[in-house]
Design an enzyme around this catalytic site. Structure first.
Site, PDB file in Angstrom:
ATOM      1  N   SER A 210       1.179  -0.992  -0.361  1.00 47.99           N
ATOM      2  CA  SER A 210      -0.006   0.001   0.121  1.00 47.99           C
ATOM      3  C   SER A 210       0.971   1.200   0.003  1.00 47.99           C
ATOM      4  CB  SER A 210      -1.281   0.024   1.301  1.00 47.99           C
ATOM      5  OG  SER A 210      -1.697   0.923   1.113  1.00 47.99           O
ATOM      6  N   ASN A 211      -0.108   2.559   0.424  1.00 48.21           N
ATOM      7  CA  ASN A 211       0.910   3.669   0.382  1.00 48.21           C
ATOM      8  C   ASN A 211       0.380   4.626   1.225  1.00 48.21           C
ATOM      9  OD1 ASN A 211      -0.961   5.340  -0.643  1.00 48.21           O
ATOM     10  ND2 ASN A 211      -0.995   3.976  -2.414  1.00 48.21           N
ATOM     11  N   ARG A 212       1.152   5.949   1.804  1.00 46.58           N
ATOM     12  CA  ARG A 212       0.988   6.276   2.884  1.00 46.58           C
ATOM     13  C   ARG A 212       0.261   7.273   2.647  1.00 46.58           C
ATOM     14  NH1 ARG A 212       6.219   8.884   3.605  1.00 46.58           N
ATOM     15  NH2 ARG A 212       5.069  10.078   4.785  1.00 46.58           N
ATOM     16  N   SER A 213      -1.168   7.467   1.887  1.00 48.63           N
ATOM     17  CA  SER A 213      -2.171   7.623   1.994  1.00 48.63           C
ATOM     18  C   SER A 213      -3.123   7.541   2.823  1.00 48.63           C
ATOM     19  CB  SER A 213      -3.151   7.949   0.866  1.00 48.63           C
ATOM     20  OG  SER A 213      -3.898   8.939   0.401  1.00 48.63           O
ATOM     21  N   ALA A 277      -4.275   7.324  -4.430  1.00 48.80           N
ATOM     22  CA  ALA A 277      -3.018   7.567  -4.548  1.00 48.80           C
ATOM     23  C   ALA A 277      -3.329   5.976  -4.686  1.00 48.80           C
ATOM     24  CB  ALA A 277      -2.264   7.125  -3.006  1.00 48.80           C
TER      25      ALA A 277
END
Ligand code: CTP
Length: 400
Positions: A210-213, A277
């Protein structure tokens, strides 16, 4: 933020212990900019005083005695007719019965049948009073006539019992009221599709890439579009945030799920704000069982995810008049944003430099540049709510 500036709310407070929470509700509505006129029933004054409400609203709070006071016998008519919305919170079984019958034996019930403003009711009572067939029949009759009934919720009750009968929390009542009072904004009648949050690409049943959004900017956009009167569908990756009141939430996990949902929803939307994101890559295959440590570090092969924005840009339906993309850049901000504007065939790119400490992921502020064919507009460092309002203002002019 004074989204309810110029809106008049008649807040009726009736005799339930939940009336102490009505003070918080009145405060929240006043902070949203609404002019809140409070009317307390005689029973309500056993729990709270007019001074409580006057202190938080900065306006007079009325009692039955005021009906016969020196403001003349038409006080109830003025209060009822000037209201943009009548909100009774808490609404007791007794007041619901009176409203259902059109009885008018106190200032609140008189005012409530005087105007034609939407009626919002937040019932609060003990569980057995709520489930009593008479109360249920009264609520059904009021709902049939168009009243908005919020709750009640289940949980601990003042009687010490637990059950259905708790008043909906003030923040939620204020949020629903905000939605109802903003339907006549510049985007009234428009359908806006917003995506938010990061996607999760499964590695195995417990792990994901995943990502930090945080979803904050996308959720702020959804709220700003609602405040401008739009009907909003929010396609969201997993986040810790609650969807704004009135938004239709479509939760998704992966980029592929988001693509399918966005293509479907875009058919009936006037605008798309693609703030999510989206993970550009996903594991080629996701293991069906949890990968065990004993097997050693796995090699995860990645494949490209679909570009959702480009897919919508390519196959734009007739209704979709405005497509807005977001660009998170760590270098060459303007050049990259302009390139994305063309490549993805969108009308506006909201670009931000994620390397700046107070812009981009996780934080509450953002500094963006609006890039379109018409030119470049640099906005100062603002809260994500303010950025959202600026983008929605631009969107309104695009949809005119
Ligand atoms: N986007 C999308 N689908 C993807 C990747 C991005 O719809 N698979 C959208 C984003 O929601 C955003 C815009 O495209 O509105 C730009 O996202 P960004 O990550 O900045 O661009 P990418 O196309 O992924 O390019 P790069 O990561 O190389 O900068």
């Amino acid at each position: 933020m004074a989204v309810l500036k110029g809106k008049r709310i008649l807040l009726g407070v009736t005799g339930s212990i939940a009336s102490y929470k009505a003070a918080d509700l009145a405060s929240k509505l006043a902070q949203l900019g609404a002019e809140v006129d409070t009317v307390l029933t005689a029973a309500a004054t056993q729990f709270v005083t007019p001074l409580t409400f006057q202190s938080v609203t900065g306006r007079r709070a009325y009692l039955d005695a005021d009906l016969w006071g020196n403001e003349g016998h038409v006080l109830h008519v003025r209060l009822g007719k000037e209201a943009d919305l009548v909100l009774v919170a808490p609404a007791t079984a007794n007041t619901l019965a009176k409203l259902a019958q059109g009885r008018a034996d106190n200032l609140l019930t008189l005012a409530a049948i005087t105007g034609s403003a939407p009626l919002v009711l937040a019932p609060a009572m003990d569980g057995d009073m709520y489930t009593n067939p008479a109360t249920q029949a009264n609520l059904a009759r009021l709902a049939e006539r168009g009243a908005h009934i919020l709750g009640p919720q289940s949980g601990h009750l003042a009687s010490g019992l637990s059950g259905v009968g708790r008043m909906v929390e003030p923040a939620e009542i204020a949020a629903q009221t905000r939605y109802l009072l903003t339907r006549d904004g510049p985007l009234g009648g428009k359908r806006v599709l917003v995506t938010a949050g990061g996607t999760q690409e499964a590695v195995d049943p417990v792990r994901a890439i995943s990502n930090r959004s945080s979803g904050k900017q996308g959720y702020a956009l959804a709220q700003a579009a609602l405040d401008a009167g739009a009907e909003v569908t929010l396609v969201s990756g997993p986040t810790a945030l609650a969807a704004p009141a009135g938004a239709m939430l479509r939760p998704v996990r992966s980029a592929e799920e988001m693509l399918a949902e966005v293509l479907e929803q875009a058919k009936n939307s006037d605008a798309l704000l693609m703030a999510a994101a989206v993970a550009d890559f996903r594991p080629k295959s996701s293991a069906s069982q949890k990968i065990k440590r004993a097997g050693g570090a796995p090699q995860i092969e990645l494949v490209a995810n679909p570009d959702i924005l480009a897919a919508v840009g390519k196959a734009r339906g007739k209704r979709l008049k405005a497509v807005v993309g977001f660009a998170a850049e760590s270098q060459d901000l303007l050049k990259n944003a302009q390139q994305k504007l063309k490549a993805k065939k969108v009308d506006l790119i909201v670009a931000n430099d994620i390397s700046a400490a107070d812009a981009g992921f996780e934080v509450d502020t953002n500094q963006v540049v609006l890039v379109s064919k018409q030119g470049v507009e640099e906005l100062p460092l603002m809260s994500k709510d303010e950025v959202a309002r600026a983008v929605i203002e631009r969107l309104s002019s695009m949809l005119l």
